[in-house]
Design an enzyme around this catalytic site. Structure first.
Site, short mmCIF file in Angstrom:
data_model
loop_
_atom_site.label_atom_id
_atom_site.label_comp_id
_atom_site.label_asym_id
_atom_site.label_seq_id
_atom_site.Cartn_x
_atom_site.Cartn_y
_atom_site.Cartn_z
N GLU A 1 -0.88 -9.03 -1.04
CA GLU A 1 -2.27 -9.49 -0.15
C GLU A 1 -2.87 -9.20 -1.43
O GLU A 1 -3.88 -9.77 -1.65
CB GLU A 1 -3.18 -8.72 0.42
CG GLU A 1 -2.16 -8.05 2.01
CD GLU A 1 -2.98 -7.10 2.67
OE1 GLU A 1 -1.90 -5.91 2.44
OE2 GLU A 1 -3.28 -7.29 3.63
N GLY B 1 0.44 -5.02 0.63
CA GLY B 1 -0.62 -4.91 -0.40
C GLY B 1 -0.01 -5.05 -1.56
O GLY B 1 -1.14 -6.60 -1.53
N ALA C 1 1.33 -1.50 -0.32
CA ALA C 1 0.35 -0.21 -0.17
C ALA C 1 1.13 1.15 -0.62
O ALA C 1 2.00 1.63 0.76
CB ALA C 1 -0.89 0.41 0.91
N GLU D 1 4.31 -5.31 7.44
CA GLU D 1 3.83 -4.09 8.18
C GLU D 1 3.84 -4.20 9.36
O GLU D 1 3.63 -3.10 9.28
CB GLU D 1 1.91 -4.32 8.06
CG GLU D 1 1.33 -4.42 6.70
CD GLU D 1 1.39 -5.63 5.93
OE1 GLU D 1 1.86 -6.27 6.23
OE2 GLU D 1 1.04 -4.94 4.89
N1 CAA Z 1 4.63 3.25 -0.71
C1 CAA Z 1 5.21 4.29 -1.25
N2 CAA Z 1 6.34 4.31 -2.06
C2 CAA Z 1 6.94 3.27 -2.10
C3 CAA Z 1 6.11 1.94 -1.48
C4 CAA Z 1 5.15 2.04 -0.25
N3 CAA Z 1 4.90 0.95 -0.09
N4 CAA Z 1 7.67 1.13 -1.29
C5 CAA Z 1 8.81 1.60 -1.49
N5 CAA Z 1 8.35 2.91 -2.30
C6 CAA Z 1 8.68 4.73 -3.35
C7 CAA Z 1 9.69 4.69 -2.35
O1 CAA Z 1 10.27 5.31 -1.34
C8 CAA Z 1 11.48 5.71 -2.88
O2 CAA Z 1 10.43 6.28 -3.28
P1 CAA Z 1 12.36 7.96 -3.24
O3 CAA Z 1 12.59 7.69 -4.59
O4 CAA Z 1 10.60 9.02 -3.88
O5 CAA Z 1 12.09 7.70 -2.57
C9 CAA Z 1 11.06 4.45 -4.19
O6 CAA Z 1 9.36 3.58 -4.35
C10 CAA Z 1 12.19 2.92 -4.66
O7 CAA Z 1 11.99 2.43 -3.66
P2 CAA Z 1 13.57 2.61 -2.67
O8 CAA Z 1 14.76 3.45 -2.98
O9 CAA Z 1 13.02 1.96 -1.02
O10 CAA Z 1 14.24 1.08 -3.23
P3 CAA Z 1 14.84 -0.02 -2.98
O11 CAA Z 1 15.06 -0.91 -4.02
O12 CAA Z 1 16.24 0.42 -1.72
O13 CAA Z 1 13.73 -0.84 -1.53
C11 CAA Z 1 11.73 -1.87 -0.56
C12 CAA Z 1 12.68 -1.79 -1.90
C13 CAA Z 1 12.17 -2.94 0.01
C14 CAA Z 1 10.27 -2.93 -1.58
C15 CAA Z 1 11.55 -0.98 0.08
O14 CAA Z 1 11.47 0.39 -1.35
C16 CAA Z 1 10.67 -0.96 0.94
O15 CAA Z 1 10.98 -1.27 2.02
N6 CAA Z 1 9.31 -0.87 0.79
C17 CAA Z 1 8.23 -1.04 1.77
C18 CAA Z 1 7.45 -2.30 1.48
C19 CAA Z 1 6.76 -1.96 2.72
O16 CAA Z 1 7.00 -1.94 3.83
N7 CAA Z 1 5.54 -3.07 2.28
C20 CAA Z 1 4.57 -2.50 3.20
C21 CAA Z 1 3.03 -0.88 2.82
S1 CAA Z 1 2.17 -1.46 4.40
C22 CAA Z 1 1.25 -2.17 3.63
O17 CAA Z 1 0.64 -2.38 2.98
C23 CAA Z 1 -0.39 -1.90 4.86
C24 CAA Z 1 -1.85 -3.00 4.21
O18 CAA Z 1 -1.33 -4.14 4.41
C25 CAA Z 1 -2.03 -2.24 3.86
#
Ligand code: CAA
Length: 266
Positions: free
Chosen positions: A119, A116, A71, A139
């Site tokens: 999911e 998400g 998400a 999460e």
């Molecule tokens: N939401 C918004 N933006 C996201 C994102 C997310 N879930 N995941 C990555 N991005 C964005 C980053 O912020 C970054 O943008 P900027 O360059 O503008 O900062 C861009 O995508 C590239 O990401 P990274 O620089 O972080 O790339 P990386 O290769 O270093 O890492 C990754 C990749 C490990 C996937 C890392 O991006 C990460 O940990 N992302 C989050 C994963 C996460 O926690 N997902 C769960 C979200 S909560 C959810 O989903 C709740 C639910 O059930 C409803």
């Protein structure tokens, strides 16, 4: 309707839907989820890019790096608990649309399928993955819980022990492990090969009775211990509780500020 965040292609009644926000790793914003809803409305009314009812769908993410990295965390940073609850409701609704579609939907997971994203993939009928795919429900790292159906569907895919270990730890797993625990059906060396094989499978299914296939889908999906509606409702209540917590505020803010989170347990 003109889609901004989804790419939709149809060929011989097979539809490919590609989530198209590669710079955000295809994260599910309200806009993406809204477009999914609109797409299913168009499928129902046989309008827009769809025309005839599809007999199968492939769901994938743009690029090689991510299916969907979750998400949209930046969007959630600004949300009130009530907005968070309705965001979870929207994500759950999209999962139900995929699950209730009267045709098979194959998730083709290229790269990250986190939160998400995992999911969304689990709401499809089955999952194919590339060798580089990564699955997880991270999460808890954000002070959140899975809120787009993850608590309900991961349990059903892999059983309680494995689901709890993955959800409590927020640990990511590679495609090979996802295959070994039954989350993924098949692993492919490249995205192109995966899409080709998913298409072949849907072509094969297309030669069967569409009614029989849709009744199998509906019946299998209804054979859960408790109703999916009730289970999803409880998950959404939990999502509201964490969304109102200090840990969520800290966890999500820490992601946006690119620093480790410090949780207080409240
Ligand atoms: N939401 C918004 N933006 C996201 C994102 C997310 N879930 N995941 C990555 N991005 C964005 C980053 O912020 C970054 O943008 P900027 O360059 O503008 O900062 C861009 O995508 C590239 O990401 P990274 O620089 O972080 O790339 P990386 O290769 O270093 O890492 C990754 C990749 C490990 C996937 C890392 O991006 C990460 O940990 N992302 C989050 C994963 C996460 O926690 N997902 C769960 C979200 S909560 C959810 O989903 C709740 C639910 O059930 C409803």
């Amino acid at each position: 309707m003109k889609y901004e965040t989804l790419k939709i292609e149809t060929d011989d009644r097979l539809m490919t839907v590609t989530i198209d926000r590669p710079r955000q790793l295809n994260a599910l914003s309200e806009a993406v989820l809204g477009e999914f809803k609109a797409l299913f409305e168009e499928i129902d009314s046989k309008e827009g890019p769809v025309g005839e009812s599809p007999l199968g769908m492939i769901l994938t993410g743009e690029g090689e790096k991510a299916f969907v990295a979750g998400a949209d965390i930046k969007g959630m940073n600004e949300m009130t608990p009530e907005e968070g609850e309705s965001f979870a409701g929207l994500g759950q609704e999209v999962g139900r649309l995929l699950e209730r579609a009267p045709f098979p939907v194959v998730a083709c997971v290229n790269g990250y399928a986190l939160g998400g994203g995992c999911e969304l993939a689990m709401a499809c009928d089955f999952i194919y993955a590339t060798e580089g795919a990564v699955f997880g429900q991270p999460e808890v790292n954000l002070g959140l819980i899975p809120g787009f159906g993850g608590l309900v569907r991961l349990l059903r895919y892999v059983g309680p022990g494995r689901a709890k270990e993955l959800i409590y730890s927020g640990r990511n797993i590679k495609a090979e492990e996802a295959l070994s625990i039954g989350l993924v059906n098949k692993v492919f060396p490249s995205k192109a090969r995966m899409i080709e094989e998913a298409r072949k499978m849907l072509e094969l299914i297309k030669t069967k009775s569409p009614l029989a296939v849709s009744i199998c889908k509906e019946t299998i999906n209804s054979m859960y211990g408790q109703s999916v509606e009730k289970a999803l409702e409880r998950e959404k209540e939990g999502f509201l509780r964490v969304f109102a917590s200090d840990d969520k505020r800290e966890g999500v803010r820490a992601f946006v500020e690119k620093r480790p989170a410090v949780f207080k347990g409240r």
